[in-house]
Design an enzyme around this catalytic site. Structure first.
Site, short mmCIF file in Angstrom:
data_model
loop_
_atom_site.label_atom_id
_atom_site.label_comp_id
_atom_site.label_asym_id
_atom_site.label_seq_id
_atom_site.Cartn_x
_atom_site.Cartn_y
_atom_site.Cartn_z
N CYS A 106 -6.15 -3.95 -5.48
CA CYS A 106 -6.56 -5.25 -5.34
C CYS A 106 -6.11 -5.67 -6.74
O CYS A 106 -6.23 -5.70 -7.67
CB CYS A 106 -7.94 -5.48 -5.48
SG CYS A 106 -8.45 -7.14 -5.42
N ASP A 151 9.63 1.26 11.11
CA ASP A 151 8.97 0.51 10.25
C ASP A 151 8.66 -1.11 10.29
O ASP A 151 9.20 -1.68 11.25
CB ASP A 151 9.76 0.37 8.52
CG ASP A 151 9.10 0.00 7.35
OD1 ASP A 151 7.79 0.23 7.54
OD2 ASP A 151 9.72 -0.18 6.26
N GLU A 152 7.72 -1.73 9.66
CA GLU A 152 7.25 -2.67 9.92
C GLU A 152 7.04 -3.32 11.56
O GLU A 152 7.20 -4.08 12.05
CB GLU A 152 8.35 -4.06 9.70
CG GLU A 152 8.76 -3.89 8.06
CD GLU A 152 7.63 -4.39 7.35
OE1 GLU A 152 6.44 -5.02 7.72
OE2 GLU A 152 7.70 -4.17 5.92
N SER A 190 0.87 -1.27 -0.02
CA SER A 190 -0.05 0.08 0.17
C SER A 190 0.82 1.26 0.31
O SER A 190 0.43 2.29 -0.35
CB SER A 190 -0.92 -0.07 1.20
OG SER A 190 -0.17 -0.14 2.41
N CYS A 192 -12.62 -10.01 -2.68
CA CYS A 192 -11.69 -10.65 -3.43
C CYS A 192 -10.92 -11.62 -2.16
O CYS A 192 -10.51 -12.72 -2.21
CB CYS A 192 -10.76 -10.09 -4.25
SG CYS A 192 -11.34 -9.46 -5.55
P1 ADP Z 1 4.33 -1.36 1.88
O1 ADP Z 1 5.60 -0.96 2.66
O2 ADP Z 1 3.26 -0.81 2.24
O3 ADP Z 1 4.49 -2.95 1.68
P2 ADP Z 1 5.96 -0.08 -0.22
O4 ADP Z 1 6.04 1.34 0.05
O5 ADP Z 1 7.12 -1.01 0.04
O6 ADP Z 1 4.63 -0.65 0.49
O7 ADP Z 1 5.75 -0.42 -1.92
C1 ADP Z 1 4.72 0.11 -2.57
C2 ADP Z 1 4.84 0.14 -4.03
O8 ADP Z 1 4.52 -1.13 -4.36
C3 ADP Z 1 3.74 1.06 -4.84
O9 ADP Z 1 4.37 2.41 -4.93
C4 ADP Z 1 4.04 0.30 -6.39
O10 ADP Z 1 4.92 0.70 -6.72
C5 ADP Z 1 4.14 -0.94 -5.83
N1 ADP Z 1 3.09 -2.05 -5.92
C6 ADP Z 1 3.40 -3.51 -6.38
N2 ADP Z 1 1.98 -3.89 -6.51
C7 ADP Z 1 1.16 -3.16 -5.99
C8 ADP Z 1 0.08 -3.03 -5.71
N3 ADP Z 1 -0.81 -4.46 -6.13
N4 ADP Z 1 -0.86 -2.03 -5.20
C9 ADP Z 1 -0.13 -1.10 -5.06
N5 ADP Z 1 1.32 -0.77 -5.26
C10 ADP Z 1 1.98 -1.95 -5.71
MG MG Z 2 6.88 -1.86 4.01
ZN ZN Z 3 -10.82 -7.16 -5.23
#
Ligand code: ADP
Ligand code: MG
Ligand code: ZN
Length: 191
Positions: free
Chosen positions: A151, A94-95, A26, A186
């Protein structure tokens, strides 16, 4: 002018807690890094922590899925975050879902000392249940930002992290391929 002839007050930073939460992909880490970079531009002293368990890409950098990163300190438990430098003004975590139940107290005591604390983490685990210390942190935070991914099944905003593997332990790190972001509909499809 009311302030004429009066010396400008010294800038005083009030402490606060900010939460950035949502499912995998996200953009939680992206948003955390964006806020921390802006704090660095404001010449504030920034420190970043993450749990030692998150060693996905790099042992000591907070790395987002698009590989933006800032150096961070991996720590074993939440209390270790209190060992930060005495001049630190902004703390990024983070995390945060992987930290122990002390994390809300740790963030509270930092914020009470005037530190701006920015916490990023999953709000729900792969079963859709509130994850670790995040719900408590959301309750005590001044600011909560809940963000969505896309999604992968239908393209609408995704609030949940769907686990593709059979592994039943809650802590399975988020490598690409083991989870996918899904909307509520979903998410419930194959369960
Ligand atoms: P998080 O820390 O929430 O896991 P990140 O900041 O590491 O997310 O990564 C976000 C990036 O992941 C988005 O900017 C996009 O480039 C990428 N991404 C890959 N798949 C998706 C998806 N299904 N929905 C949104 N972003 C995605
Ligand atoms: Mg992350
Ligand atoms: Zn969906």
């Amino acid at each position: 002018m009311i302030n004429e002839g009066i010396e400008r007050p010294k800038i005083f930073q009030r402490g606060s807690i900010e939460i950035i939460c949502g499912p995998m992909f996200s953009g939680k880490t992206e948003e955390l890094l964006r806020r921390l970079r802006r704090a660095q531009i404001a010449r504030l002293k920034v420190e970043i922590f993450k749990p030692t368990i998150d060693i996905r890409y790099d042992a000591s950098a907070v790395v987002s899925h698009d590989l933006n990163s800032i150096q961070s300190t991996p720590v074993e438990n939440a209390s270790s975050i209190l060992l930060l430098g005495s001049t630190t003004q902004v703390v990024g975590i983070d995390e945060a879902q992987f930290f122990d139940d002390e994390l809300p107290n740790v963030c509270e005591s930092l914020a009470n000392k005037g530190v701006r604390v920015i916490v990023a983490g999953l709000d729900m685990d792969y079963t859709g249940k509130p994850f670790g210390p995040i719900p408590k942190l959301m309750a005590i935070a001044e600011f909560v930002t809940k963000i969505t991914a896309v999604c992968v099944r239908c393209g609408v905003p995704a609030s949940r992290s769907y686990r593709l593997t059979e592994n039943e332990t809650t802590i399975l790190l988020g490598e690409k391929g083991s989870y996918e972001p899904r909307c509520r509909v979903c998410f419930n499809l194959d369960r």
